[in-house]
Design an enzyme around this catalytic site. Structure first.
Site, PDB file in Angstrom:
ATOM      1  N   HIS A 104       0.792  -0.884  -0.071  1.00 56.51           N
ATOM      2  CA  HIS A 104       0.031   0.052   0.097  1.00 56.51           C
ATOM      3  C   HIS A 104       0.767   1.243  -0.138  1.00 56.51           C
ATOM      4  O   HIS A 104       0.380   2.370   0.176  1.00 56.51           O
ATOM      5  CB  HIS A 104      -0.653   0.200   1.177  1.00 56.51           C
ATOM      6  CG  HIS A 104      -2.322   0.796   1.019  1.00 56.51           C
ATOM      7  ND1 HIS A 104      -3.234   0.333   0.202  1.00 56.51           N
ATOM      8  CD2 HIS A 104      -2.501   2.235   1.419  1.00 56.51           C
ATOM      9  CE1 HIS A 104      -4.315   1.325   0.229  1.00 56.51           C
ATOM     10  NE2 HIS A 104      -3.734   2.495   0.768  1.00 56.51           N
ATOM     11  N   ASP A 172      -6.966   4.689   9.201  1.00 55.23           N
ATOM     12  CA  ASP A 172      -8.427   4.747   8.590  1.00 55.23           C
ATOM     13  C   ASP A 172      -8.805   3.558   7.794  1.00 55.23           C
ATOM     14  O   ASP A 172      -9.795   3.214   7.776  1.00 55.23           O
ATOM     15  CB  ASP A 172      -8.421   5.836   7.497  1.00 55.23           C
ATOM     16  CG  ASP A 172      -8.461   7.366   8.800  1.00 55.23           C
ATOM     17  OD1 ASP A 172      -9.104   7.168   9.925  1.00 55.23           O
ATOM     18  OD2 ASP A 172      -8.093   8.373   8.197  1.00 55.23           O
ATOM     19  N   GLU A 288     -11.015  13.794  13.246  1.00 53.57           N
ATOM     20  CA  GLU A 288     -10.414  14.298  11.796  1.00 53.57           C
ATOM     21  C   GLU A 288     -11.136  15.336  11.554  1.00 53.57           C
ATOM     22  O   GLU A 288     -12.008  15.918  11.767  1.00 53.57           O
ATOM     23  CB  GLU A 288     -10.390  13.026  10.892  1.00 53.57           C
ATOM     24  CG  GLU A 288      -9.391  11.775  11.575  1.00 53.57           C
ATOM     25  CD  GLU A 288      -9.289  10.808  10.351  1.00 53.57           C
ATOM     26  OE1 GLU A 288      -9.702  10.939   9.222  1.00 53.57           O
ATOM     27  OE2 GLU A 288      -8.631   9.693  10.528  1.00 53.57           O
TER      28      GLU A 288
END
Length: 530
Positions: A104, A172, A288
């Protein structure tokens, strides 16, 4: 001896386009299987150079960098990784090795050009990995999970929830490996209160750049422990981590509030994160912030939140002001505070300066909240929009310069150019939740902001967005805003020195101690930047 001959051949072919491990396996098949002493050391059959393996290891989520390795190791045990690294270290011509989890990264950080990529996820399919084991002392309220570095956080969550427990700090996106996020920091909306994921590790097993298997903690082999956490894979491969757990809640109150004034937006965020004790009952569990800009919809790829009936009036706000700032918060609860959670939120929100009439709330299960990004991923994959370039830029910005950043970057670059696609995150963290002995680098202020430009683009226009990224960095430099990159990407040693600043000497010393031949994680281009 047979293993040595094979690996010598591997070294001699590093740098060549192909490595015929299939042919070698066939050639040595009978002697290997006849010699039982070599069976536990045999990694010949676990090295692949076929098209599918090479293609996977030479790309990542960013889809902008492609580096072709000589071979890919699919380990079936921790010993396989030790064997590979030990041989590379002891050889007169060491080759580089990169650990790859989910791939990723966005700038080739988990690649090894002409080297060997270790597919960590291969361990998940074998009993010789560490898996996920939950333990603790209930009478003391002390719980933890021993987790293989190859495990995904979503699997850690599901396994611990079976015991009524969960980690306290997440990213997240949960479909990332434990070893991967701990090599960076692991941040999200829980970080202001619980710290990054690296602040919630009790112990690790690490294979160093010399091929040594070492158990480390704040009490044992502490230099390695602090080096590896946030160490960008430079000092060792994490094969086990002992993760802190706490009792898991059942439900989540999930709220978004809209602002048209940046000063009010940041002031309210900073006020909310000032309540940050781990046991502080009136504190939020997650905070956030994000930008809403004129791209036709108030939603983003990560989640669908706003009621469809409110889209038009939200779009009208964005059209009027150009940028709308959104605070997103969550408060966890279960049955014993069911009747008080709304009151607690009401008290927290008193005095906040959001736009009247523009607060939105959802009540969801705990796991649905934590796993909220998956639905967006599935949607993009179904549309063929997941495996495209992602020219991301992630920054840490000191609180003292966040207003300047808004003017110089959000207003003068992002808004005027209007090419930003994807999500833009903006939210503060508390420095006292981080451990400065670890390798991760953050601004030297009590409060700092994370800014995430999570761009998506086509294969033909990602360079335009990446040029904007470079302009953002240059504008910050010109304005004296000392940003730090999260998931850093630099081209020169001088840039890395500036990034690590006061930590650079320690970082070099740790590299010399734990990976003296500079074998590990060449894709970071710190010590292998040619």
């Amino acid at each position: 001896m047979l293993l040595f001959l094979f690996l010598s051949f591997l070294v001699s072919t590093l740098g060549k386009p192909k490595l015929s491990t299939n042919c070698l396996s066939s050639k040595f098949q009978n002697p290997v299987h006849q010699n039982r002493k070599l069976q536990n050391l045999d990694i010949i059959s676990k090295l692949r150079d076929d098209h599918d393996a090479i293609e996977l290891a030479s790309s990542d989520y960013g889809n902008m960098v492609h580096e072709i390795p000589a071979s890919i190791l699919y380990p079936t045990s921790i010993n396989d990784i030790e064997t590979l690294i030990k041989f590379a270290h002891n050889n007169s011509a060491p080759f580089t090795i990169a650990a790859r989890g989910q791939g990723h990264s966005v700038r080739g950080q988990a690649m090894a050009r002409n080297g060997v990529v270790v597919n960590m996820r291969s361990l998940k399919n074998h009993r010789n990995g560490f898996g996920i084991t939950v333990s603790g002392t209930p009478s003391m309220g002390f719980f933890y999970a021993d987790v293989g570095g190859e495990q995904l956080w979503i699997d850690v969550l599901n396994a611990t929830l079976e015991h009524g427990l969960a980690p306290v700090s997440f990213t997240d996106y949960l479909y990332l490996t434990v070893g991967g996020t701990l090599s960076n920091a692991g941040i999200s909306g829980q970080t202001f209160r619980y710290g990054p994921q690296i602040s919630n590790v009790y112990e690790m097993d690490v294979i160093t750049g010399e091929g040594d298997f070492v158990t480390c903690s704040p009490e044992k082999n502490r230099k390695l422990f602090y080096a590896v956490l946030g160490g960008l894979g430079q000092f060792g491969i994490i094969v086990r981590a002992r993760i802190a757990l706490e009792p898991a809640p059942k439900r989540v109150k999930w709220v978004r509030m809209l602002y048209n004034d940046f000063s009010a937006f940041t002031k309210d965020q900073e006020s909310l994160i000032s309540l940050n004790g781990r046991k502080q009952k009136n504190a939020l569990n997650y905070l956030e912030g994000l930008l809403l800009m004129d791209k036709g919809t108030p939603e983003n790829w990560r989640s669908t939140f706003f009621p469809l009936s409110d889209h038009s009036r939200i779009i009208s706000l964005v059209t009027k002001y150009g940028i709308i700032y959104c605070i997103e918060v969550a408060k966890y609860y279960d049955d014993h505070i069911l009747n008080s959670v709304d009151k607690e939120l009401q008290v927290l929100f008193e005095g906040l300066s959001f736009i009247p009439g523009f607060t939105f709330e959802k009540d969801v299960s705990y796991i649905d909240f934590l796993n909220r990004v998956q639905s967006g991923e599935q949607k993009l994959q179904s549309q063929g929009l997941w495996d495209i370039p992602h020219p991301w830029l992630n920054l840490f910005v000191p609180k003292s310069h966040i207003s300047d950043f808004n003017s110089i970057v959000f207003k003068d670059i992002v808004l005027k150019r209007n090419i930003t696609t994807g999500l833009v995150l903006v939210y503060p963290m508390n420095r006292n939740k981080w451990d400065d002995r670890m390798s991760a680098v953050i601004p030297d202020e009590d409060v700092f902001y994370t800014i995430g430009f999570l761009h998506v683009s086509g294969f033909n226009d990602w360079e335009t967005i990446d040029l904007q990224n470079r302009d953002i960095l240059q504008s910050c430099y010109n304005a004296g805003i000392e940003v730090k990159q999260y998931l850093p990407n630099y081209k020169t040693m001088e840039d890395w020195k500036n990034h690590f600043s006061m930590k650079w000497r320690t970082f070099q010393e740790r590299k010399a101690q734990f990976d003296p031949k500079m074998i590990l994680s060449p894709g970071q281009r710190i010590f292998n930047n040619n």
